[in-house]
Motif scaffolding. Structure first.
Motif, PDB file in Angstrom:
ATOM      1  N   VAL A  17       0.798  -1.187   0.066  1.00  0.00           N
ATOM      2  CA  VAL A  17       0.101  -0.294   0.114  1.00  0.00           C
ATOM      3  C   VAL A  17       0.762   1.300  -0.645  1.00  0.00           C
ATOM      4  O   VAL A  17       0.542   2.463  -0.887  1.00  0.00           O
ATOM      5  CB  VAL A  17      -0.768  -0.107   1.564  1.00  0.00           C
ATOM      6  N   LYS A  18       2.046   1.482   0.580  1.00  0.00           N
ATOM      7  CA  LYS A  18       2.998   2.161   0.814  1.00  0.00           C
ATOM      8  C   LYS A  18       4.175   2.358  -0.140  1.00  0.00           C
ATOM      9  O   LYS A  18       4.362   3.527  -0.569  1.00  0.00           O
ATOM     10  CB  LYS A  18       3.213   1.854   1.991  1.00  0.00           C
ATOM     11  N   TYR A  19       5.089   1.059  -0.294  1.00  0.00           N
ATOM     12  CA  TYR A  19       5.885   0.904  -0.926  1.00  0.00           C
ATOM     13  C   TYR A  19       5.637   0.560  -2.311  1.00  0.00           C
ATOM     14  O   TYR A  19       6.475  -0.151  -3.156  1.00  0.00           O
ATOM     15  CB  TYR A  19       6.971   0.214  -0.461  1.00  0.00           C
ATOM     16  N   SER A  20       4.877   0.466  -3.125  1.00  0.00           N
ATOM     17  CA  SER A  20       4.117  -0.469  -4.195  1.00  0.00           C
ATOM     18  C   SER A  20       4.773  -2.403  -4.195  1.00  0.00           C
ATOM     19  O   SER A  20       4.390  -2.831  -2.873  1.00  0.00           O
ATOM     20  CB  SER A  20       5.180   0.582  -5.338  1.00  0.00           C
ATOM     21  N   LYS A  21       4.515  -3.119  -5.299  1.00  0.00           N
ATOM     22  CA  LYS A  21       4.583  -4.837  -5.119  1.00  0.00           C
ATOM     23  C   LYS A  21       6.215  -4.474  -4.836  1.00  0.00           C
ATOM     24  O   LYS A  21       6.358  -4.115  -5.644  1.00  0.00           O
ATOM     25  CB  LYS A  21       3.869  -4.431  -6.000  1.00  0.00           C
ATOM     26  N   GLY A  22       5.837  -5.938  -4.052  1.00  0.00           N
ATOM     27  CA  GLY A  22       7.655  -6.072  -3.789  1.00  0.00           C
ATOM     28  C   GLY A  22       7.627  -7.400  -4.633  1.00  0.00           C
ATOM     29  O   GLY A  22       6.135  -8.380  -5.739  1.00  0.00           O
ATOM     30  N   LYS A  23       8.822  -7.496  -4.992  1.00  0.00           N
ATOM     31  CA  LYS A  23       9.217  -9.333  -5.832  1.00  0.00           C
ATOM     32  C   LYS A  23       9.485 -10.393  -5.139  1.00  0.00           C
ATOM     33  O   LYS A  23       9.726 -10.230  -3.898  1.00  0.00           O
ATOM     34  CB  LYS A  23      10.482  -8.994  -6.773  1.00  0.00           C
ATOM     35  N   HIS A  24       8.182 -11.283  -5.565  1.00  0.00           N
ATOM     36  CA  HIS A  24       8.189 -12.628  -5.241  1.00  0.00           C
ATOM     37  C   HIS A  24       9.366 -13.239  -5.295  1.00  0.00           C
ATOM     38  O   HIS A  24       9.906 -13.929  -6.376  1.00  0.00           O
ATOM     39  CB  HIS A  24       7.022 -12.957  -5.043  1.00  0.00           C
ATOM     40  N   TYR A  25      10.059 -13.753  -3.891  1.00  0.00           N
ATOM     41  CA  TYR A  25      10.752 -14.947  -4.256  1.00  0.00           C
ATOM     42  C   TYR A  25       9.976 -15.812  -3.674  1.00  0.00           C
ATOM     43  O   TYR A  25      10.181 -15.960  -2.175  1.00  0.00           O
ATOM     44  CB  TYR A  25      11.854 -14.489  -3.938  1.00  0.00           C
ATOM     45  N   LYS A  26      10.001 -17.843  -4.142  1.00  0.00           N
ATOM     46  CA  LYS A  26       9.898 -18.165  -3.636  1.00  0.00           C
ATOM     47  C   LYS A  26      10.143 -19.473  -4.047  1.00  0.00           C
ATOM     48  O   LYS A  26      10.291 -20.000  -5.184  1.00  0.00           O
ATOM     49  CB  LYS A  26       8.625 -18.660  -2.892  1.00  0.00           C
ATOM     50  N   VAL A  30      10.412  -8.894  -1.346  1.00  0.00           N
ATOM     51  CA  VAL A  30      11.980  -8.327  -1.783  1.00  0.00           C
ATOM     52  C   VAL A  30      11.844  -6.271  -2.840  1.00  0.00           C
ATOM     53  O   VAL A  30      10.790  -7.012  -3.637  1.00  0.00           O
ATOM     54  CB  VAL A  30      12.932  -8.402  -2.098  1.00  0.00           C
ATOM     55  N   TRP A  31      12.311  -5.363  -1.755  1.00  0.00           N
ATOM     56  CA  TRP A  31      12.134  -4.318  -2.615  1.00  0.00           C
ATOM     57  C   TRP A  31      13.498  -3.278  -2.942  1.00  0.00           C
ATOM     58  O   TRP A  31      13.922  -3.361  -1.471  1.00  0.00           O
ATOM     59  CB  TRP A  31      11.141  -3.161  -2.347  1.00  0.00           C
ATOM     60  N   GLU A  32      13.402  -2.897  -4.358  1.00  0.00           N
ATOM     61  CA  GLU A  32      15.082  -3.066  -4.592  1.00  0.00           C
ATOM     62  C   GLU A  32      14.936  -1.233  -4.339  1.00  0.00           C
ATOM     63  O   GLU A  32      13.983  -0.716  -3.837  1.00  0.00           O
ATOM     64  CB  GLU A  32      15.117  -3.394  -5.742  1.00  0.00           C
ATOM     65  N   GLU A  33      16.032  -0.649  -4.344  1.00  0.00           N
ATOM     66  CA  GLU A  33      16.614   0.567  -3.647  1.00  0.00           C
ATOM     67  C   GLU A  33      15.380   1.521  -4.301  1.00  0.00           C
ATOM     68  O   GLU A  33      15.012   2.818  -4.662  1.00  0.00           O
ATOM     69  CB  GLU A  33      17.772   1.217  -4.017  1.00  0.00           C
ATOM     70  N   SER A  34      15.455   0.984  -5.962  1.00  0.00           N
ATOM     71  CA  SER A  34      15.095   2.215  -7.024  1.00  0.00           C
ATOM     72  C   SER A  34      13.793   2.364  -6.777  1.00  0.00           C
ATOM     73  O   SER A  34      12.374   3.630  -7.335  1.00  0.00           O
ATOM     74  CB  SER A  34      15.663   1.094  -8.311  1.00  0.00           C
ATOM     75  N   ALA A  35      12.374   1.180  -6.181  1.00  0.00           N
ATOM     76  CA  ALA A  35      11.320   0.890  -5.695  1.00  0.00           C
ATOM     77  C   ALA A  35      11.258   1.726  -4.972  1.00  0.00           C
ATOM     78  O   ALA A  35       9.670   2.337  -4.113  1.00  0.00           O
ATOM     79  CB  ALA A  35      10.925   0.112  -5.912  1.00  0.00           C
ATOM     80  N   LEU A  36      12.156   2.757  -3.507  1.00  0.00           N
ATOM     81  CA  LEU A  36      11.550   3.340  -2.185  1.00  0.00           C
ATOM     82  C   LEU A  36      12.008   4.287  -2.654  1.00  0.00           C
ATOM     83  O   LEU A  36      11.574   5.125  -1.695  1.00  0.00           O
ATOM     84  CB  LEU A  36      12.577   2.067  -1.358  1.00  0.00           C
ATOM     85  N   SER A  37      13.064   4.830  -3.158  1.00  0.00           N
ATOM     86  CA  SER A  37      13.852   6.234  -3.449  1.00  0.00           C
ATOM     87  C   SER A  37      12.585   7.266  -3.433  1.00  0.00           C
ATOM     88  O   SER A  37      12.851   8.269  -2.992  1.00  0.00           O
ATOM     89  CB  SER A  37      14.682   6.430  -4.111  1.00  0.00           C
ATOM     90  N   GLY A  83      17.389   1.813   1.467  1.00  0.00           N
ATOM     91  CA  GLY A  83      17.972   1.431   0.087  1.00  0.00           C
ATOM     92  C   GLY A  83      17.051  -0.309   0.131  1.00  0.00           C
ATOM     93  O   GLY A  83      17.710  -0.917  -1.383  1.00  0.00           O
ATOM     94  N   PHE A  84      16.477  -0.437   1.189  1.00  0.00           N
ATOM     95  CA  PHE A  84      16.332  -2.434   1.246  1.00  0.00           C
ATOM     96  C   PHE A  84      14.756  -2.246   1.677  1.00  0.00           C
ATOM     97  O   PHE A  84      15.022  -1.712   3.322  1.00  0.00           O
ATOM     98  CB  PHE A  84      17.738  -2.819   1.109  1.00  0.00           C
ATOM     99  N   LEU A  85      14.503  -3.357   1.013  1.00  0.00           N
ATOM    100  CA  LEU A  85      13.127  -3.976   2.581  1.00  0.00           C
ATOM    101  C   LEU A  85      12.542  -4.889   2.256  1.00  0.00           C
ATOM    102  O   LEU A  85      12.770  -5.891   0.581  1.00  0.00           O
ATOM    103  CB  LEU A  85      11.767  -2.429   1.928  1.00  0.00           C
ATOM    104  N   SER A  86      12.550  -6.038   2.303  1.00  0.00           N
ATOM    105  CA  SER A  86      11.829  -6.909   2.565  1.00  0.00           C
ATOM    106  C   SER A  86      11.016  -8.157   3.623  1.00  0.00           C
ATOM    107  O   SER A  86      10.977  -6.743   4.580  1.00  0.00           O
ATOM    108  CB  SER A  86      13.301  -8.171   2.488  1.00  0.00           C
TER     109      SER A  86
END
Length: 229
Positions: free
Chosen positions: A139-148, A174-181, A188-191
């Motif tokens: 909702v705040k950071y947009s959709k993260g990339k899913h790893y499973k 996982v959210w990379e820096e480009s999506a968080l800036s 720099g990183f969110l997971s």
């Protein structure tokens, strides 16, 4: 005579009830006044608690001294850069919080853990909890990339819990820096990921906020370890 006595009785009763009503009104007024004062005091106390606009009321580069003396974090016995405590704006999704902080550049990492929960052989319950938290973060950071995926020999779905116990299973967003800036230029990183497996079929979900000054924390931690050798 009986009518007079009866009338006198009702007059007295009316006077007594009027007095009781006056007392009840006074008591209610006093209670309402006390409640208003208590509410105002709570608001004033809440406004006095220092908060930042980052996750859980924290932010990048907060000093170790402020984390300890203002927010009540306590140093860990296992690491010179690790502090544990409760942030100024805790979430009801998590029950444990820790931060990594360096003397040079302050806070560089926040980690929060959910309560422990049990799950079946496929890990359905803890996966669903991870999915739910990831949706909330989106909702705040947009959709993260899913790893499973599962490493090693536990590749069948019914062996996922065993793979998790052996630290061979990955289930994360996982959210990379480009999506968080755009949200936080210091982040720099969110997971959010399944972690702390502990006993078989028991685990936690953790969320990690890592700031761009993380290199300073890593360097200081290595220097501290080297001093002990």
């Amino acid at each position: 005579m009986k009518r007079v006595m009866g009338l006198s009785f009702f007059v007295c009763l009316s006077i007594n009830l009027s007095g009781c009503n006056n007392q009840n009104v006074a008591a209610s007024t006093e209670q309402a006044s006390s409640a208003a004062i208590a509410s105002q005091s709570t608001k004033q106390l809440t406004s006095q608690i220092k908060q930042y606009d980052g996750p859980f009321g924290l932010a990048a580069s907060i000093s170790r001294e402020e984390l300890v003396h203002t927010f009540g974090f306590t140093p860990s016995k296992t690491s010179a850069t690790l502090l544990q405590g409760t942030p100024p704006k805790p979430s009801n999704l998590f029950t444990e919080y820790s931060v990594i902080v360096s003397k040079k550049s302050g806070l560089c990492k926040i980690v929060a853990y959910t309560p422990e929960l049990e799950f079946n052989d496929n890990g359905d319950q803890i996966k669903e909890r991870t999915d739910s938290i990831a949706e909330t973060l989106a909702v705040k950071y947009s959709k993260g990339k899913h790893y499973k995926y599962v490493k090693g020999s536990y590749t069948e779905p019914e062996f996922w819990a065993m793979a998790a116990k052996e630290d061979q299973a990955v289930y994360a967003y996982v959210w990379e820096e480009s999506a968080l800036s755009k949200i936080d230029p210091n982040l720099g990183f969110l997971s959010v990921e399944v972690a702390s497996y502990g006993d078989y079929k028991t685990g936690q979900v953790k969320v990690i906020y890592q700031y761009k000054n993380m290199d300073d924390c890593v360097k200081e931690s290595k220097e501290s370890q080297a001093d002990n050798l």
